[in-house]
Scaffold this motif. Structure first.
Motif, PDB file in Angstrom:
ATOM      1  N   ASP A  77       0.808  -1.224   0.000  1.00  0.00           N
ATOM      2  CA  ASP A  77       0.000   0.000   0.000  1.00  0.00           C
ATOM      3  C   ASP A  77       0.841   1.274   0.000  1.00  0.00           C
ATOM      4  O   ASP A  77       0.306   2.373  -0.078  1.00  0.00           O
ATOM      5  CB  ASP A  77      -0.941   0.008   1.213  1.00  0.00           C
ATOM      6  CG  ASP A  77      -1.961  -1.111   1.149  1.00  0.00           C
ATOM      7  OD1 ASP A  77      -2.529  -1.336   0.065  1.00  0.00           O
ATOM      8  OD2 ASP A  77      -2.178  -1.777   2.181  1.00  0.00           O
ATOM      9  N   GLY A  78       2.142   1.122   0.104  1.00  0.00           N
ATOM     10  CA  GLY A  78       3.017   2.286   0.118  1.00  0.00           C
ATOM     11  C   GLY A  78       3.316   2.773  -1.288  1.00  0.00           C
ATOM     12  O   GLY A  78       3.094   2.078  -2.283  1.00  0.00           O
ATOM     13  N   GLU A 125       6.604   7.458  -7.868  1.00  0.00           N
ATOM     14  CA  GLU A 125       6.212   6.502  -6.842  1.00  0.00           C
ATOM     15  C   GLU A 125       4.701   6.306  -6.864  1.00  0.00           C
ATOM     16  O   GLU A 125       3.952   7.259  -7.084  1.00  0.00           O
ATOM     17  CB  GLU A 125       6.668   6.980  -5.473  1.00  0.00           C
ATOM     18  CG  GLU A 125       8.180   7.031  -5.353  1.00  0.00           C
ATOM     19  CD  GLU A 125       8.654   7.541  -4.006  1.00  0.00           C
ATOM     20  OE1 GLU A 125       7.830   8.033  -3.208  1.00  0.00           O
ATOM     21  OE2 GLU A 125       9.858   7.434  -3.741  1.00  0.00           O
ATOM     22  N   CYS A 126       4.257   5.055  -6.654  1.00  0.00           N
ATOM     23  CA  CYS A 126       2.823   4.751  -6.667  1.00  0.00           C
ATOM     24  C   CYS A 126       2.568   3.491  -5.848  1.00  0.00           C
ATOM     25  O   CYS A 126       3.487   2.739  -5.540  1.00  0.00           O
ATOM     26  CB  CYS A 126       2.318   4.578  -8.091  1.00  0.00           C
ATOM     27  SG  CYS A 126       3.132   3.257  -9.026  1.00  0.00           S
ATOM     28  N   THR A 127       1.318   3.243  -5.525  1.00  0.00           N
ATOM     29  CA  THR A 127       0.945   2.025  -4.809  1.00  0.00           C
ATOM     30  C   THR A 127       0.917   0.849  -5.782  1.00  0.00           C
ATOM     31  O   THR A 127       0.874   1.035  -7.000  1.00  0.00           O
ATOM     32  CB  THR A 127      -0.436   2.170  -4.156  1.00  0.00           C
ATOM     33  OG1 THR A 127      -1.405   2.311  -5.206  1.00  0.00           O
ATOM     34  CG2 THR A 127      -0.495   3.352  -3.196  1.00  0.00           C
ATOM     35  N   SER A 128       0.904  -0.352  -5.235  1.00  0.00           N
ATOM     36  CA  SER A 128       0.776  -1.545  -6.085  1.00  0.00           C
ATOM     37  C   SER A 128      -0.517  -1.502  -6.873  1.00  0.00           C
ATOM     38  O   SER A 128      -0.559  -1.858  -8.045  1.00  0.00           O
ATOM     39  CB  SER A 128       0.823  -2.805  -5.229  1.00  0.00           C
ATOM     40  OG  SER A 128       2.067  -2.939  -4.595  1.00  0.00           O
ATOM     41  N   SER A 129      -1.592  -1.067  -6.223  1.00  0.00           N
ATOM     42  CA  SER A 129      -2.897  -1.001  -6.873  1.00  0.00           C
ATOM     43  C   SER A 129      -2.886  -0.025  -8.055  1.00  0.00           C
ATOM     44  O   SER A 129      -3.383  -0.343  -9.136  1.00  0.00           O
ATOM     45  CB  SER A 129      -3.965  -0.592  -5.859  1.00  0.00           C
ATOM     46  OG  SER A 129      -5.223  -0.484  -6.478  1.00  0.00           O
ATOM     47  N   ALA A 130      -2.310   1.161  -7.858  1.00  0.00           N
ATOM     48  CA  ALA A 130      -2.258   2.151  -8.933  1.00  0.00           C
ATOM     49  C   ALA A 130      -1.402   1.651 -10.091  1.00  0.00           C
ATOM     50  O   ALA A 130      -1.750   1.830 -11.267  1.00  0.00           O
ATOM     51  CB  ALA A 130      -1.720   3.477  -8.405  1.00  0.00           C
TER      52      ALA A 130
END
Length: 178
Positions: free
Chosen positions: A98-99, A122-127
């Motif tokens: 989630d980071g 930088e982005c979350t795994s979901s994004a």
């Protein structure tokens, strides 16, 4: 000062030979500590697939018996499973799921094209997963790579703070901005 050894932490195998060293040797690319998503190319059937594996040898990879395959470990993206991907990636050990981090992945489509995708921020795994799904409509599946922005070391558009030697690399044949 001696430079650190170039280790491969995920499965990385070419024609039944680990990329760095021999099977069951730490850092060889022939083993990894937990079952994770592994992208496999089986040359005899001319097909890509993702499977969970811990050990990168023919006894655990579903390939033909002629040793003509390559495999690269990572974390399953499960592009066709929107409701279950998060739990699967989390169980496979996706770092800081989630980071916000630089992310990278290997994907394949119905036309048997493979894509190395790296984030420019930088982005979350979901994004990152959502962006990967949007590359094209016939994307089949893929894996998150555990190298973060280490996958960007040889691309002039990106900068990295990583200095460890790398034993395995993905060669970019046709670099296209998406």
């Amino acid at each position: 000062m001696k430079s650190p050894e170039p280790y491969v932490y995920s499965v990385a195998v070419n024609n039944n030979v680990p990329i760095n060293g021999s099977f069951n040797t730490y850092g060889s690319g022939g083993t990894q500590d937990v079952e994770r998503g592994t992208l496999v190319w089986n040359d005899s059937t001319r097909a890509y697939f993702i499977q969970q594996t811990k050990k990168g040898d023919q006894s655990t990879l579903w390939v033909g018996w002629n040793d003509k395959y390559w495999a690269q470990g990572g974390i399953s993206m499960s592009l066709q499973d929107d409701s279950g991907w998060y739990d699967k990636a989390n169980n496979e050990g996706q770092p800081d799921i989630d980071g916000s981090w630089y992310r990278s992945g290997l994907l394949y489509n119905e036309g048997l094209n493979i894509f190395l995708v790296v984030s420019t921020s930088e982005c979350t795994s979901s994004a990152f997963r959502t962006a990967c799904k949007g590359i094209e409509s016939n994307m089949v599946d893929g894996i998150f790579l555990d190298g973060a922005n280490a996958a960007q070391m040889k691309c002039s558009e990106f900068h990295t703070t990583h200095t460890r030697p790398l034993a395995a690399m993905v060669e970019i044949v046709n670099n296209v901005s998406l």
